[in-house]
Structure formats: C-alpha cells, structure tokens
Design an enzyme around this catalytic site. Structure first.
Site, PDB file in Angstrom:
ATOM      1  N   LYS A 223     -77.010  47.473  71.773  1.00  0.00           N
ATOM      2  CA  LYS A 223     -76.316  48.789  72.316  1.00  0.00           C
ATOM      3  C   LYS A 223     -75.028  48.815  71.818  1.00  0.00           C
ATOM      4  CE  LYS A 223     -79.081  48.366  76.376  1.00  0.00           C
ATOM      5  NZ  LYS A 223     -79.869  47.467  75.983  1.00  0.00           N
ATOM      6  N   ASP A 228     -65.022  54.908  63.500  1.00  0.00           N
ATOM      7  CA  ASP A 228     -63.826  54.860  62.327  1.00  0.00           C
ATOM      8  C   ASP A 228     -63.832  53.400  61.892  1.00  0.00           C
ATOM      9  OD1 ASP A 228     -63.659  57.546  62.180  1.00  0.00           O
ATOM     10  OD2 ASP A 228     -61.999  57.836  63.349  1.00  0.00           O
TER      11      ASP A 228
END
Length: 476
Positions: A223, A228
C-alpha cells in the site's frame, strides 16, 4: 471386461502411492518444516486432489516468466542515482546497536537507511483519506498509487475524483490495484479511472486461460502512494470505507513521509509498474526529494516471492532477538512459524516484556481459528496478549525498546512472510517510536488482556476447531 477395468482398483491404489512417495522427496525442498508437514498430511490423505492443489499453489514463487522479468528489471540509471544520492553516508543519529538491523534490511531489500526525513503518523481512518486527497489535490507532476483493495464506495469515489481532477490539470496519475484483493470492484473502479484520464492497471490478474496467468495465492499486498516524488504514504490502509465489511470497522496506521525515503518508495512502485506493464518510467520529477528535510532516519524493506529470502520474516525475528527491554507486536493476523515462536520464547526468557496486540473482531474464519490456536503457547511462554475490542485492528507495526519500529503492510503470518509482496518502513528515531507507543497505549486501553485461565476455559469443540485449522495454517 477389459484388463484395465478388472484391475482398476489396484491401478488407482498404485497411482496414489506413487504420488505419496514422490511428494515425500519433493515437498520438503526449499520449504519450511511447517509447510512441508501440512502439504504431506494433505497428500497422504488425499493424494490426487492434493497433487492438483499442489501444482496450482504449492510452490511459493512466481511463474518463470515473472522471475525472469524481475531478474532483468532494467531499473533506470536515474532511479539508481537517486537512491545512491539519498543514501550517501550512514545516518549519524542511528544508535550503533541498531546498525546491524540496518545492514540486514539493506541486504534483504537493497535499500540503505537514509536520514533527513520528516514523518507523520496517521491513525484516524478519515484523516488519512483527507490527507491523501489533499496531497493529490496539490500534485503538480505525478501521482503513483499501489494498493491491495480499491473499492468504488464513498472513499474510493473520493480518491478517484481527486485523481481525476489532478489528471485534468495535466498530472500523470498511475494506479495499480491487486486483481484479487479488489475483485468485487476492480472493473468499475478501473473504468471510472480510465474515463478520467488515469492510467489504472490490475496487478497479477488471475486468468487461467490467458497467456502468462498469475497465481491466485501470490498477491501484491503493498500500500504505497508517491506524489511528485516528494511525499510518500505507506501503511495498512486500503482505498475502501472503514466499514466495508458489514458489522466490522477497521482501525489502521499509516505513515506519511517526506525526504530521501520517498525515492525508495518510488523505486518500489516503478519496479512493480515495470513488472506489470514492461514500461520503464523516467523523468526528473520522479526523484525530486533527495534533499534533506528533517532528522528522522528511515529505511524501506520490500519483500515478497520475487526475493530469494523472506525479508519481512527475517526482520521480525531479528527485531525480537535484538530487543533489550520490550517488544510490542500489533497485527490483525498472527500465524507464526517455529523460528518466530522460538524468538519470542527466547525474548521472554531474557526478561524482555513481550506484548501481542491482536483483534478480537475477526473477518476470516479459518485464519481466525488458526491464529487462536497459538494463544495458549504464547501465554505459556509469558507473552502478554491483548484482544482489541470494538474494531478490526488492521494496523501492522512493531516497536522495539524505545528507539526502533516498523510500520507497513506485512502481517505476522506465513502468508505475508512467503506469499505476498509487502513493504515495511523501518524507523530508527526515538521520538517517532514514542508516538507509535502512544498509539499502542490507546490499543491497550481498548483491549481485554487475555489470561491463561480465561483461555483454558473456552469450549472443547472450539479447541478442536482451532487445532484442526492450525494443521493447515501454513497453507492459509
């Protein structure tokens, strides 16, 4: 009557014994004693059905084509350069006594401990979803998300809409969801994301009649979210409502990190993306977090059937053997092997305060029965065992003394140790460990401590069911 019809019984009996004898030689190879015993028990009682099941799921490794792709994964020079830059110099604020742990993690997963990170712990379910969507809303270049369960309920819709808005701004959004973990929702979720310009893919799709099918038991349970190249999420929480199972509400723990550690999260995502798509991603923004942002030393341990050694299990055993005063293990599923049981017993004998926090609420019948079969053994060893009430405690973390912890996706069970692809964050910062210990105190307050007397008084038939489930626990 033909000869075959006349001697069918003897022929069938001979086939069964050939299977039994052959599997006695084959099954123990590269397999734990517990798993070998379970397979041999099944094969001796049901040779032909057992052989069919063994061929389907008996070997804890990916198919040959997948292993070859992993071995030949051309991780970009950009990724390697970013990881080297992030790991330049051993973090000075890691205790010397913990450096063997950092070296072990490096050898197991290929990632070095890195300093200069900031870390935020998120233990309220809705707060995690809001934080994730807020960061996606601020994304400028890319969002990468890998998750076991992605549903099309209110939480999934909220995340899909945030991703869709980001894609509409020109942000590259890539999502991977496990084909089996997300099975009830995957078609609708992927269609909804693709309609919004999101590149969404299934991980390890199980299609027996297709070329290069994946096995149903080997799953990607990680998970991870990377935004960015600067913000990373890792933990236990899926993209699904906390109460997606009727009558059960999940309790989770997620770490939000910034700093050089994000390059390691990104590297794992890019590797998984390549394994599924054969696309090698590149771009300056993928690894833009190499700068120092804080003072928390962190290290990522990826593990799973792609790796030659069971990394999460080796780390767990090492942490317990290295404990000096206290170990707290929080896991929803506890099915240890003999090595882990011996490590726990040895820790107690050394005077270490070993505590196990598991969930009273269970969502898997056989796993729950098998798990409870180990409680008496833990109590006899001197482990303090806490049953968390009210919610399914789905969080997965370990604290050792006052200066070391792990948070991630791996349960303390044989499935996570050998069959699932997992990712765990190792934390070498006393301040952050104290914050996790504060979370554990909330668990203790919401738990009932189990005593040997209480456990011995459970119904006899329940004991029988637990012991039968334990026989097959290595196969669960």
């Amino acid at each position: 009557m033909t000869y075959l019809e006349e001697h069918w019984g003897a022929f069938y009996l001979a086939i069964e014994w050939i299977i039994r004898l052959a599997m006695v030689l084959l099954v123990p190879l590269r397999r734990s004693p517990e798993a070998a015993r379970s397979w041999l028990l099944l094969l001796f009682f049901l040779p032909i059905p057992g052989l069919i099941l063994y061929i389907a799921i008996g070997r804890p490794r990916f198919p040959k084509w997948r292993r070859q792709r992993f071995a030949g994964n051309p991780r970009s020079g950009q990724a390697d350069a970013a990881l080297v830059a992030a790991a330049t110099g051993f973090p000075a604020n890691i205790d010397w006594g913990r450096r063997p742990v950092a070296q072990l993690v490096t050898n197991l997963g290929g990632m070095k401990a890195v300093g200069g990170n900031d870390l935020q712990l998120l233990y309220e379910y809705d707060d995690t979803v809001e934080s994730l969507c807020r960061d996606i809303g601020d994304a400028r270049d890319h969002v990468h998300l890998l998750v076991y369960i992605f549903a099309d309920d209110e939480v999934g819709t909220q995340v899909v809409e945030a991703l869709g808005r980001a894609a509409g701004r020109g942000v590259s959004c890539r999502v991977m969801i496990d084909a089996l973990g997300s099975r009830p929702w995957r078609s609708r979720v992927i269609a909804a994301m693709q309609a919004r310009g999101i590149d969404a893919r299934e991980v390890l799709p199980v299609r027996p009649l297709r070329w290069r099918p994946a096995r149903a038991d080997l799953r990607n349970h990680r998970k991870l979210t990377i935004i960015d190249g600067q913000i990373g999420y890792i933990g236990s929480q899926n993209i699904v409502a906390a109460d997606f199972r009727p009558g059960i509400r999940n309790q989770e723990l997620v770490a939000r990190a910034t700093g050089p550690i994000v390059a390691q999260l990104q590297s794992v995502f890019l590797s998984d993306w390549y394994l599924e798509t054969e696309q090698q991603l590149a771009g300056d923004a993928l690894f833009s977090a190499a700068r120092q942002g804080g003072d928390v030393p962190l290290q990522l341990l990826p593990s799973g059937p792609d790796y030659p050694v069971s990394g999460s299990e080796r780390l767990t055993v090492e942490l317990i053997y290295g404990a000096r005063e206290r170990v707290v293990i929080t896991t929803p599923y506890f099915i240890p092997d003999e090595g882990l049981i011996e490590a726990i017993q040895s820790a107690v004998l050394r005077g270490v305060d070993v505590r196990l926090i598991v969930s009273l609420v269970q969502d898997q019948l056989l796993v729950g029965l098998a798990q409870r079969s180990f409680y008496a053994e833990m109590l006899r060893a001197g482990v303090r065992l806490f049953l968390y009430e009210d919610r399914l405690l789905h969080a997965k973390h370990i604290t050792v003394d006052d200066d070391l912890a792990t948070v991630g996706s791996s349960n303390v069970d044989i499935r996570s140790f050998t069959l699932n692809a997992e990712a765990n964050l190792v934390i070498y910062a006393p301040g952050e460990v104290r914050r996790i210990r504060a979370v554990e105190e909330r668990y203790f307050a919401g738990s009932r401590e189990l005593t040997p007397e209480d456990w011995a008084g459970r119904p006899f038939m329940r004991k029988i069911a637990e012991n039968l489930a334990r026989l097959i626990s290595p196969l669960l």
